[in-house]
Design an enzyme around this catalytic site. Structure first.
Site, PDB file in Angstrom:
ATOM      1  N   ALA A  72       0.702  -0.787   0.135  1.00 49.26           N
ATOM      2  CA  ALA A  72       0.079  -0.310  -0.460  1.00 49.26           C
ATOM      3  C   ALA A  72       0.616   0.918   0.376  1.00 49.26           C
ATOM      4  CB  ALA A  72      -0.581   0.048   0.993  1.00 49.26           C
ATOM      5  N   MET A  73       0.510   2.351  -0.447  1.00 50.43           N
ATOM      6  CA  MET A  73       1.227   3.559   0.025  1.00 50.43           C
ATOM      7  C   MET A  73       1.763   3.570   1.135  1.00 50.43           C
ATOM      8  SD  MET A  73      -0.339   5.614  -2.804  1.00 50.43           S
ATOM      9  CE  MET A  73       0.407   7.069  -2.329  1.00 50.43           C
ATOM     10  N   ASN A  74       2.844   4.697   1.041  1.00 49.76           N
ATOM     11  CA  ASN A  74       4.013   4.786   2.322  1.00 49.76           C
ATOM     12  C   ASN A  74       4.748   3.372   2.411  1.00 49.76           C
ATOM     13  OD1 ASN A  74       3.277   7.176   2.303  1.00 49.76           O
ATOM     14  ND2 ASN A  74       1.122   7.097   3.180  1.00 49.76           N
ATOM     15  N   ASP A 132       9.787   1.051 -10.875  1.00 53.10           N
ATOM     16  CA  ASP A 132       8.669   2.256 -10.321  1.00 53.10           C
ATOM     17  C   ASP A 132       7.668   1.913 -10.472  1.00 53.10           C
ATOM     18  OD1 ASP A 132       9.275   3.308  -7.627  1.00 53.10           O
ATOM     19  OD2 ASP A 132       9.155   4.736  -8.656  1.00 53.10           O
ATOM     20  N   GLU A 133       6.563   1.847  -9.393  1.00 49.06           N
ATOM     21  CA  GLU A 133       4.659   2.207  -9.794  1.00 49.06           C
ATOM     22  C   GLU A 133       4.598   1.902 -11.227  1.00 49.06           C
ATOM     23  OE1 GLU A 133       3.424   4.187  -8.055  1.00 49.06           O
ATOM     24  OE2 GLU A 133       5.228   5.266  -7.016  1.00 49.06           O
ATOM     25  N   GLY A 157       7.243   1.747   1.538  1.00 51.78           N
ATOM     26  CA  GLY A 157       8.793   2.079   1.483  1.00 51.78           C
ATOM     27  C   GLY A 157       9.125   1.073   0.069  1.00 51.78           C
ATOM     28  N   LYS A 158       8.280   1.235  -1.076  1.00 56.78           N
ATOM     29  CA  LYS A 158       8.827   0.812  -2.567  1.00 56.78           C
ATOM     30  C   LYS A 158      10.150   0.988  -2.977  1.00 56.78           C
ATOM     31  CE  LYS A 158       4.047   1.082  -3.949  1.00 56.78           C
ATOM     32  NZ  LYS A 158       3.349   1.846  -2.927  1.00 56.78           N
ATOM     33  N   CYS A 182      -1.496   1.399   9.805  1.00 63.05           N
ATOM     34  CA  CYS A 182      -2.889   1.626   9.798  1.00 63.05           C
ATOM     35  C   CYS A 182      -2.785   3.112  10.303  1.00 63.05           C
ATOM     36  CB  CYS A 182      -3.961   1.085   9.540  1.00 63.05           C
ATOM     37  SG  CYS A 182      -5.605   2.272   9.390  1.00 63.05           S
ATOM     38  N   GLN A 222       2.541  -0.565 -11.638  1.00 61.24           N
ATOM     39  CA  GLN A 222       1.178  -0.854 -11.706  1.00 61.24           C
ATOM     40  C   GLN A 222       0.602   0.349 -13.416  1.00 61.24           C
ATOM     41  OE1 GLN A 222       2.470   0.346  -8.870  1.00 61.24           O
ATOM     42  NE2 GLN A 222       1.584   3.269  -8.946  1.00 61.24           N
TER      43      GLN A 222
END
Length: 197
Positions: free
Chosen positions: A10-12, A90-91, A14-15, A148, A93
């Site tokens: 999910a967002m944040n 990266d990114e 650390g990908k 979360c 998706q």
């Protein structure tokens, strides 16, 4: 044998930070790394940027119809090498299913390891086409965890417009003039926000 890896979170989670560390580790060992980022991701321009502050140069800024395998071969020739030791994306998706197929070919035909980082699903909990194809093809799938606001593990990405959660709209909106923010939350908080909307 080279593999296609999909590291999602999910967002944040650390990908991008993990990608930058991986690129650094490969190059520190004298290995050749190529980085790819979809052109739709305008954050950081021609760099991969992490929220923690790190950045790395992008070698291929991929447009939607670009052939990634062909672009990678041209890049290798330009650098005077026959192939790269690793390709980092990266990114991922935001890539098309056809481009994910090309990443699979890079791993299996060109024998170059490919590590793709990205989101699994959008703010509506629907899979991105690129992520769906990665889940179908990847040799290894790894989830990068994040938290979360309630302390549980975050699984879902949420879009907020002017501070209000929204669950309708285009799958991809990066900068359209409104105050758009994205955050990650657990399934329980996702359902609470969705029912409150």
């Amino acid at each position: 044998m080279a593999h296609l890896h999909f590291k999602y979170g999910a967002m944040n989670s650390g990908k991008s930070d993990t990608l930058i560390k991986t690129a650094y580790n490969y190059t520190e060992q004298g290995l050749k790394v190529a980085t790819i980022k979809p052109s739709i991701d305008t954050k950081g321009g021609e760099k991969i940027t992490a929220r923690a502050g790190g950045s790395w140069e992008v070698n291929i800024l991929a447009k939607p119809n670009d052939n990634l395998r062909g672009s990678l071969k041209l890049l290798a020739a330009k650098q005077g090498i026959t192939k790269f030791d690793c390709v980092l994306v990266d990114e991922s998706q935001f890539l098309s299913p056809e481009q994910i197929d090309q990443l699979f070919e890079i791993a299996k035909i060109d024998e170059t390891s490919v590590i793709a980082y990205g989101l699994r699903a959008d703010f509506r909990s629907l899979a991105f086409p690129g992520s769906k194809r990665l889940l179908e093809l990847a040799d290894n799938i790894e989830k990068l965890p994040t938290m979360c606001r309630c302390g549980s593990q975050a699984e879902f990405n949420c879009r907020m417009i002017d501070g209000v959660f929204t669950f309708e709209g285009d799958q991809v909106v990066i900068d359209d003039g409104r105050a758009i923010e994205y955050t990650s939350i657990c399934g329980s908080c996702f359902m609470k926000e969705k029912h409150a909307a």
